[in-house]
Design a protein around this motif. Sequence first.
Motif, PDB file in Angstrom:
ATOM      1  N   ASP A 135      26.289 -24.077  44.003  1.00 54.06           N
ATOM      2  CA  ASP A 135      25.558 -24.174  42.777  1.00 54.06           C
ATOM      3  C   ASP A 135      25.967 -22.905  41.902  1.00 54.06           C
ATOM      4  OD1 ASP A 135      24.423 -26.692  43.027  1.00 54.06           O
ATOM      5  OD2 ASP A 135      22.489 -25.927  43.739  1.00 54.06           O
ATOM      6  N   LEU A 136      25.955 -21.702  42.898  1.00 51.47           N
ATOM      7  CA  LEU A 136      26.208 -20.496  41.925  1.00 51.47           C
ATOM      8  C   LEU A 136      27.332 -19.827  42.541  1.00 51.47           C
ATOM      9  CD1 LEU A 136      22.256 -19.785  41.913  1.00 51.47           C
ATOM     10  CD2 LEU A 136      23.779 -19.909  39.890  1.00 51.47           C
ATOM     11  N   LEU A 137      27.233 -18.942  43.410  1.00 45.27           N
ATOM     12  CA  LEU A 137      28.417 -18.027  43.870  1.00 45.27           C
ATOM     13  C   LEU A 137      29.400 -18.490  44.683  1.00 45.27           C
ATOM     14  CD1 LEU A 137      26.584 -14.692  44.457  1.00 45.27           C
ATOM     15  CD2 LEU A 137      27.883 -15.229  42.565  1.00 45.27           C
ATOM     16  N   ASP A 138      28.806 -19.719  45.447  1.00 45.31           N
ATOM     17  CA  ASP A 138      29.882 -20.602  45.915  1.00 45.31           C
ATOM     18  C   ASP A 138      30.638 -19.524  47.136  1.00 45.31           C
ATOM     19  OD1 ASP A 138      31.159 -22.430  47.161  1.00 45.31           O
ATOM     20  OD2 ASP A 138      32.508 -22.716  45.559  1.00 45.31           O
ATOM     21  N   VAL A 139      29.883 -18.708  48.240  1.00 43.15           N
ATOM     22  CA  VAL A 139      30.589 -17.776  48.860  1.00 43.15           C
ATOM     23  C   VAL A 139      31.520 -18.353  49.718  1.00 43.15           C
ATOM     24  CG1 VAL A 139      28.809 -16.098  48.377  1.00 43.15           C
ATOM     25  CG2 VAL A 139      28.647 -17.358  50.571  1.00 43.15           C
ATOM     26  N   ILE A 173      28.319  -8.694  32.256  1.00 42.80           N
ATOM     27  CA  ILE A 173      29.062  -9.896  32.318  1.00 42.80           C
ATOM     28  C   ILE A 173      28.373 -11.115  31.640  1.00 42.80           C
ATOM     29  CG2 ILE A 173      30.579  -9.147  33.974  1.00 42.80           C
ATOM     30  CD1 ILE A 173      29.520 -11.049  36.028  1.00 42.80           C
ATOM     31  N   ARG A 174      29.186 -11.900  31.272  1.00 40.59           N
ATOM     32  CA  ARG A 174      28.500 -13.240  30.776  1.00 40.59           C
ATOM     33  C   ARG A 174      29.101 -14.409  31.918  1.00 40.59           C
ATOM     34  NH1 ARG A 174      26.548 -13.394  25.993  1.00 40.59           N
ATOM     35  NH2 ARG A 174      26.878 -15.417  25.576  1.00 40.59           N
ATOM     36  N   ARG A 175      28.210 -14.839  32.783  1.00 38.37           N
ATOM     37  CA  ARG A 175      28.217 -15.481  33.955  1.00 38.37           C
ATOM     38  C   ARG A 175      29.271 -16.731  33.560  1.00 38.37           C
ATOM     39  NH1 ARG A 175      24.490 -19.576  35.712  1.00 38.37           N
ATOM     40  NH2 ARG A 175      22.920 -19.819  34.080  1.00 38.37           N
ATOM     41  N   SER A 176      28.983 -17.657  32.339  1.00 43.90           N
ATOM     42  CA  SER A 176      29.767 -18.754  32.112  1.00 43.90           C
ATOM     43  C   SER A 176      31.270 -18.315  32.063  1.00 43.90           C
ATOM     44  CB  SER A 176      29.523 -19.213  30.869  1.00 43.90           C
ATOM     45  OG  SER A 176      29.575 -18.480  29.688  1.00 43.90           O
ATOM     46  N   GLU A 177      31.533 -17.208  31.652  1.00 43.86           N
ATOM     47  CA  GLU A 177      33.153 -16.769  31.747  1.00 43.86           C
ATOM     48  C   GLU A 177      33.692 -16.517  33.134  1.00 43.86           C
ATOM     49  OE1 GLU A 177      33.449 -13.090  29.541  1.00 43.86           O
ATOM     50  OE2 GLU A 177      32.853 -14.062  27.711  1.00 43.86           O
ATOM     51  N   PHE A 178      33.133 -16.432  33.931  1.00 39.27           N
ATOM     52  CA  PHE A 178      33.281 -16.704  35.365  1.00 39.27           C
ATOM     53  C   PHE A 178      33.390 -18.121  36.214  1.00 39.27           C
ATOM     54  CE2 PHE A 178      32.838 -12.287  34.457  1.00 39.27           C
ATOM     55  CZ  PHE A 178      33.953 -11.876  34.822  1.00 39.27           C
ATOM     56  N   GLY A 205      36.195 -15.061  42.443  1.00 37.99           N
ATOM     57  CA  GLY A 205      36.832 -16.235  42.899  1.00 37.99           C
ATOM     58  C   GLY A 205      38.293 -16.088  42.064  1.00 37.99           C
ATOM     59  N   ASP A 206      38.990 -17.208  41.446  1.00 38.23           N
ATOM     60  CA  ASP A 206      40.127 -17.282  40.961  1.00 38.23           C
ATOM     61  C   ASP A 206      40.048 -16.703  39.393  1.00 38.23           C
ATOM     62  OD1 ASP A 206      39.004 -19.456  40.102  1.00 38.23           O
ATOM     63  OD2 ASP A 206      40.534 -20.652  40.670  1.00 38.23           O
ATOM     64  N   VAL A 207      38.806 -16.283  38.872  1.00 39.22           N
ATOM     65  CA  VAL A 207      38.639 -16.179  37.591  1.00 39.22           C
ATOM     66  C   VAL A 207      38.487 -14.378  37.402  1.00 39.22           C
ATOM     67  CG1 VAL A 207      37.108 -16.453  35.369  1.00 39.22           C
ATOM     68  CG2 VAL A 207      37.501 -18.009  37.286  1.00 39.22           C
ATOM     69  N   PRO A 224      21.696 -23.506  32.886  1.00 41.43           N
ATOM     70  CA  PRO A 224      21.581 -22.653  31.546  1.00 41.43           C
ATOM     71  C   PRO A 224      20.197 -22.842  31.188  1.00 41.43           C
ATOM     72  CG  PRO A 224      22.814 -24.477  31.225  1.00 41.43           C
ATOM     73  CD  PRO A 224      22.695 -24.431  32.724  1.00 41.43           C
ATOM     74  N   GLY A 225      19.500 -21.725  30.567  1.00 40.67           N
ATOM     75  CA  GLY A 225      17.958 -21.846  30.153  1.00 40.67           C
ATOM     76  C   GLY A 225      17.234 -21.534  31.165  1.00 40.67           C
ATOM     77  N   LEU A 226      17.614 -21.812  32.484  1.00 38.98           N
ATOM     78  CA  LEU A 226      16.678 -21.353  33.686  1.00 38.98           C
ATOM     79  C   LEU A 226      17.188 -20.024  33.851  1.00 38.98           C
ATOM     80  CD1 LEU A 226      14.733 -22.021  36.019  1.00 38.98           C
ATOM     81  CD2 LEU A 226      16.502 -22.882  37.177  1.00 38.98           C
ATOM     82  N   LEU A 227      18.704 -19.954  33.741  1.00 40.69           N
ATOM     83  CA  LEU A 227      19.231 -18.456  34.249  1.00 40.69           C
ATOM     84  C   LEU A 227      19.739 -17.894  33.146  1.00 40.69           C
ATOM     85  CD1 LEU A 227      20.779 -19.167  37.612  1.00 40.69           C
ATOM     86  CD2 LEU A 227      18.481 -17.797  37.352  1.00 40.69           C
ATOM     87  N   GLY A 228      19.539 -16.544  32.751  1.00 41.66           N
ATOM     88  CA  GLY A 228      20.271 -16.010  31.634  1.00 41.66           C
ATOM     89  C   GLY A 228      21.702 -16.096  31.772  1.00 41.66           C
ATOM     90  N   GLU A 229      22.482 -16.138  30.459  1.00 48.00           N
ATOM     91  CA  GLU A 229      23.869 -16.013  30.451  1.00 48.00           C
ATOM     92  C   GLU A 229      24.446 -14.654  30.822  1.00 48.00           C
ATOM     93  OE1 GLU A 229      27.895 -16.917  29.501  1.00 48.00           O
ATOM     94  OE2 GLU A 229      26.273 -17.893  30.406  1.00 48.00           O
ATOM     95  N   VAL A 230      23.797 -13.593  30.475  1.00 45.17           N
ATOM     96  CA  VAL A 230      24.264 -12.151  30.639  1.00 45.17           C
ATOM     97  C   VAL A 230      23.554 -11.674  31.942  1.00 45.17           C
ATOM     98  CG1 VAL A 230      24.126  -9.778  29.734  1.00 45.17           C
ATOM     99  CG2 VAL A 230      24.303 -11.481  28.254  1.00 45.17           C
TER     100      VAL A 230
END
Length: 181
Positions: A83-87, A149-154, A116-118, A160-166
């Motif tokens: 869902d998130l970092l996908d380690v 960082i903006r997490r969506s850029e990665f 990851g690859d971003v 979204p809304g539950l967790l902040g973008e920044v």
Amino acid sequence: MTTSRTTTLPLSAGAWAFDPFHSAVGFTIRHLGISKVRGRFDQLDATLTVGETLADSSVTATVALESIDTGNADRDAHVRSSDLLDVANRPTMSFRSTRIKGAGEDWTMEGELTIGDVTRPVTFAVEFGGVADAPMGGKHAGFEATGEIRRSEFGLTFAPGLLGEVVKIHLDVQFIAPAQV
């Protein structure tokens, strides 16, 4: 307005060893837009190579994403999930500086952060804490760095809304001077 520029660091040239016992990487992210969740990564490695000029100097760092600690084991397990970092597929976050500039105690470090690859550009405000002789020997240099960082850029777009973008990043690091020959 006068701009102060320098082309050298107040550190001796060479490869400075990372001191993991006196270093930390932390972060904050908004939850529900009303409070912050704070956390840290417990496994960090870094290198500081000081050249004769700033252009010849660099910093690299690698963080093991599985080492996340927010003080809540259930939340940490979810953050590690796909869902998130996908380690399982993105085990590390890495940084490579591309430019260091500044003077005195205030510096800026630009670079590339990869999850990851971003890979995306990121800038850190860096405070140089100074250099001190350690009681057990060796010179240590300390730095504090902050950035965001903006997490969506990665590609980290869960909830979204539950967790902040920044995501705000805070580093406190020490390096040990190269042995003098």
